[in-house]
Motif scaffolding. Sequence first.
Motif, PDB file in Angstrom:
ATOM      1  N   LYS A 161       0.839  -1.219  -0.012  1.00 13.94           N
ATOM      2  CA  LYS A 161       0.051   0.120   0.146  1.00 13.94           C
ATOM      3  C   LYS A 161       0.931   1.321   0.106  1.00 13.94           C
ATOM      4  CE  LYS A 161      -3.677  -0.595   2.308  1.00 13.94           C
ATOM      5  NZ  LYS A 161      -4.389  -0.705   3.529  1.00 13.94           N
ATOM      6  N   PHE A 162       0.539   2.352  -0.792  1.00 10.29           N
ATOM      7  CA  PHE A 162       1.348   3.450  -0.603  1.00 10.29           C
ATOM      8  C   PHE A 162       0.523   4.666  -0.742  1.00 10.29           C
ATOM      9  CE2 PHE A 162       0.362   3.149  -5.193  1.00 10.29           C
ATOM     10  CZ  PHE A 162       0.622   4.564  -5.752  1.00 10.29           C
ATOM     11  N   THR A 163       0.885   5.829  -0.384  1.00  7.40           N
ATOM     12  CA  THR A 163       0.215   7.093  -0.543  1.00  7.40           C
ATOM     13  C   THR A 163       1.471   7.910  -1.293  1.00  7.40           C
ATOM     14  OG1 THR A 163       1.048   7.835   1.407  1.00  7.40           O
ATOM     15  CG2 THR A 163      -1.106   7.040   1.211  1.00  7.40           C
ATOM     16  N   GLY A 164       0.992   9.176  -1.826  1.00  5.56           N
ATOM     17  CA  GLY A 164       2.022   9.826  -2.521  1.00  5.56           C
ATOM     18  C   GLY A 164       1.890   9.690  -4.145  1.00  5.56           C
ATOM     19  N   ALA A 165       2.973  10.436  -4.799  1.00  4.65           N
ATOM     20  CA  ALA A 165       2.950  10.296  -6.255  1.00  4.65           C
ATOM     21  C   ALA A 165       4.293  10.061  -6.584  1.00  4.65           C
ATOM     22  CB  ALA A 165       1.965  11.389  -6.847  1.00  4.65           C
ATOM     23  N   VAL A 166       4.405   9.597  -7.958  1.00  3.10           N
ATOM     24  CA  VAL A 166       5.857   9.486  -8.591  1.00  3.10           C
ATOM     25  C   VAL A 166       6.392  10.781  -9.265  1.00  3.10           C
ATOM     26  CG1 VAL A 166       5.567   7.076  -8.883  1.00  3.10           C
ATOM     27  CG2 VAL A 166       4.903   8.465 -10.761  1.00  3.10           C
ATOM     28  N   SER A 167       5.453  11.612  -9.158  1.00  5.03           N
ATOM     29  CA  SER A 167       5.808  12.908  -9.927  1.00  5.03           C
ATOM     30  C   SER A 167       5.940  13.908  -8.858  1.00  5.03           C
ATOM     31  CB  SER A 167       4.896  13.340 -11.121  1.00  5.03           C
ATOM     32  OG  SER A 167       3.683  13.347 -10.479  1.00  5.03           O
ATOM     33  N   THR A 168       5.578  14.134  -7.632  1.00  2.63           N
ATOM     34  CA  THR A 168       5.732  15.263  -6.900  1.00  2.63           C
ATOM     35  C   THR A 168       6.464  14.946  -5.524  1.00  2.63           C
ATOM     36  OG1 THR A 168       3.657  14.459  -5.683  1.00  2.63           O
ATOM     37  CG2 THR A 168       3.376  15.942  -7.538  1.00  2.63           C
ATOM     38  N   THR A 169       6.787  15.876  -5.032  1.00  2.00           N
ATOM     39  CA  THR A 169       7.625  15.815  -3.638  1.00  2.00           C
ATOM     40  C   THR A 169       6.335  15.689  -2.622  1.00  2.00           C
ATOM     41  OG1 THR A 169       7.891  18.309  -3.544  1.00  2.00           O
ATOM     42  CG2 THR A 169       9.634  17.032  -4.029  1.00  2.00           C
ATOM     43  N   ALA A 170       6.946  15.263  -1.197  1.00  2.00           N
ATOM     44  CA  ALA A 170       5.926  15.038  -0.196  1.00  2.00           C
ATOM     45  C   ALA A 170       5.291  16.224   0.351  1.00  2.00           C
ATOM     46  CB  ALA A 170       6.586  14.336   1.053  1.00  2.00           C
ATOM     47  N   THR A 171       4.015  16.071   0.833  1.00  3.78           N
ATOM     48  CA  THR A 171       3.184  17.247   1.155  1.00  3.78           C
ATOM     49  C   THR A 171       2.500  16.622   2.650  1.00  3.78           C
ATOM     50  OG1 THR A 171       1.210  16.428   0.037  1.00  3.78           O
ATOM     51  CG2 THR A 171       2.515  17.924  -0.947  1.00  3.78           C
ATOM     52  N   TYR A 172       2.194  17.675   3.363  1.00  3.60           N
ATOM     53  CA  TYR A 172       1.579  17.295   4.655  1.00  3.60           C
ATOM     54  C   TYR A 172       0.393  16.498   4.521  1.00  3.60           C
ATOM     55  CZ  TYR A 172       0.074  17.584   9.559  1.00  3.60           C
ATOM     56  OH  TYR A 172      -0.137  17.263  10.837  1.00  3.60           O
ATOM     57  N   ASP A 173      -0.580  16.800   3.409  1.00  4.33           N
ATOM     58  CA  ASP A 173      -1.799  16.099   3.025  1.00  4.33           C
ATOM     59  C   ASP A 173      -1.282  14.634   2.784  1.00  4.33           C
ATOM     60  OD1 ASP A 173      -4.741  16.084   2.533  1.00  4.33           O
ATOM     61  OD2 ASP A 173      -3.844  15.553   0.614  1.00  4.33           O
ATOM     62  N   GLN A 174      -0.141  14.132   2.312  1.00  4.60           N
ATOM     63  CA  GLN A 174       0.113  12.960   2.000  1.00  4.60           C
ATOM     64  C   GLN A 174       0.143  12.118   3.418  1.00  4.60           C
ATOM     65  OE1 GLN A 174       3.279  13.258  -0.792  1.00  4.60           O
ATOM     66  NE2 GLN A 174       2.106  13.765  -2.622  1.00  4.60           N
ATOM     67  N   LEU A 175       0.839  12.952   4.342  1.00  2.36           N
ATOM     68  CA  LEU A 175       1.111  12.426   5.627  1.00  2.36           C
ATOM     69  C   LEU A 175      -0.189  12.156   6.309  1.00  2.36           C
ATOM     70  CD1 LEU A 175       3.150  11.521   8.110  1.00  2.36           C
ATOM     71  CD2 LEU A 175       2.787  13.874   8.508  1.00  2.36           C
ATOM     72  N   LEU A 176      -1.273  13.025   6.043  1.00  2.00           N
ATOM     73  CA  LEU A 176      -2.648  12.751   6.644  1.00  2.00           C
ATOM     74  C   LEU A 176      -3.197  11.517   6.028  1.00  2.00           C
ATOM     75  CD1 LEU A 176      -3.828  16.468   6.911  1.00  2.00           C
ATOM     76  CD2 LEU A 176      -2.995  14.825   8.993  1.00  2.00           C
ATOM     77  N   GLN A 177      -3.061  11.677   4.574  1.00  2.00           N
ATOM     78  CA  GLN A 177      -3.712  10.363   3.964  1.00  2.00           C
ATOM     79  C   GLN A 177      -2.989   9.111   4.267  1.00  2.00           C
ATOM     80  OE1 GLN A 177      -2.673   9.708  -0.248  1.00  2.00           O
ATOM     81  NE2 GLN A 177      -5.051   9.544  -0.913  1.00  2.00           N
ATOM     82  N   ASN A 178      -1.783   9.142   4.456  1.00  2.00           N
ATOM     83  CA  ASN A 178      -1.090   7.839   4.862  1.00  2.00           C
ATOM     84  C   ASN A 178      -1.583   7.342   6.297  1.00  2.00           C
ATOM     85  OD1 ASN A 178       1.374   6.398   6.427  1.00  2.00           O
ATOM     86  ND2 ASN A 178       2.114   6.624   4.346  1.00  2.00           N
ATOM     87  N   GLU A 179      -1.843   8.399   7.281  1.00  2.00           N
ATOM     88  CA  GLU A 179      -2.525   7.792   8.549  1.00  2.00           C
ATOM     89  C   GLU A 179      -3.647   7.425   8.417  1.00  2.00           C
ATOM     90  OE1 GLU A 179      -4.384   8.552  12.136  1.00  2.00           O
ATOM     91  OE2 GLU A 179      -5.044   9.606  10.500  1.00  2.00           O
ATOM     92  N   GLN A 180      -4.312   7.931   7.122  1.00  2.00           N
ATOM     93  CA  GLN A 180      -5.819   7.674   7.180  1.00  2.00           C
ATOM     94  C   GLN A 180      -5.932   6.184   6.789  1.00  2.00           C
ATOM     95  OE1 GLN A 180      -7.848   9.640   3.746  1.00  2.00           O
ATOM     96  NE2 GLN A 180      -9.169   7.764   3.412  1.00  2.00           N
ATOM     97  N   TYR A 181      -5.001   5.958   5.882  1.00  2.00           N
ATOM     98  CA  TYR A 181      -5.104   4.571   5.388  1.00  2.00           C
ATOM     99  C   TYR A 181      -4.890   3.484   6.251  1.00  2.00           C
ATOM    100  CZ  TYR A 181      -5.212   5.723   0.419  1.00  2.00           C
ATOM    101  OH  TYR A 181      -5.360   6.054  -0.835  1.00  2.00           O
TER     102      TYR A 181
END
Length: 425
Positions: free
Chosen positions: A131-151
């Motif tokens: 399982k992953f969050t984030g994207a291959v074309s962008t750098t990390a964002t705080y929203d991705q951290l929140l999505q990671n915790e959601q998963y």
Amino acid sequence: MANSLITAQWVARKALVLLHAKSNFTGRCNRDYQSLLPGPINGVILGQQLSIRLPFQYVLRTGPQMNAQNSVQRFATLLVNQQLGVDINFTSVERAMLLNNFEEQVLEPAMARLGAGVENFTTGQVNNVPKFTGAVSTTATYDQLLQNEQYLTEALAPEDDRRTFTATPQTSRYLVKDNKGLFQPESTISDQWLEGVISDKAAGYICFRNTKLPTHVIGTFTTSAPTVNGAGQSNPGAGNAFVSTFSLNTTGWTSTDVLNAGDVISIAGVNEVDPETKASLGRPKQFVVTATQTMASGANTISIAPGIITGGSYQNVDAVPASGAVISIFGQSGAAALAAISGQLIKQSLGWYRDAVVFANPPMLDLSPLVKMTAAEAFEGYNMRFAQQWDPSNDVLPARLDSIVGAVLAYPELAVRNIEVASAS
């Protein structure tokens, strides 16, 4: 004299303290099982293993009529298969000259290297996480951290202080940068400048920075547009059956394509479900490729994990893959999109619960009957053996520091990668 204080026990104990300080990933793993490893009384030998039983899962009954069901046990195999060590060699004259600075000049750099080896070995489990969050074309964002915790929450990970987000230095940089305008407690801002600590609590995680997280190189694709080849490919889960891996028939590849172990795929129309209610979560179920494979032109069978299970207590998808369903790789599908990410290097951080990764660093065989200057010491779950002898032919004192380790991704569902493009700046 001070020199007389440097004994085998002193070296082993100092080495363990240094190893402990340099290993924040292994320090957050589940290490409860290493005492159960089989082996001789005085230590575990390389290659020994332990089957870790995972909790049963069951289907909920509705109504008064009893319907007894099977109890199917899941296992994860913890294999102690890596011996790591650092070897040093001094003449007796050099040893006498260096003795007063032994910790600073010898132990610290030696244990830095050994600690890096232990971390590298254990963080390698990241590439097995489906399982992953984030994207291959962008750098990390705080929203991705929140999505990671959601998963992780939707996977029913306990909400306590054993949730960890282990970030690459690049991810740490962009998360702090993205979060700098938000209100932060003074202690948290201070922690961002401390070694290894990003924050004592962020988005439900205790956050650490770690330089040993593995990067991943995405497979190579040219004009490929892979799809599912054939209907009905799944395990029905009858009798609460569980399958950890699955062979998926696919087509649409070209002969120059290579699918790398650690690539993550999803299948159009096949969504993840709640682990208990089995209600669809409305997002694609993600599967990790378990073996690197060079494709033949057209049809290929690929190995993925977890298995595709459509019923029973271990059901993990809401539908059977349809023949012709489009396959995405790290969220990208179609010839143009896949060609754009072909061979791309991505960086990976990990949001995880302690029980996701089981780590063992058990004691090694006691050498005291054979070697005069030797010691095997333990410190907070870490074990180290030191041994030194004199080579009279060359008047040198070869010494070695050894550890044996094992690690397994026991609960893949309790870990979520966060991927990002490798930044050029």
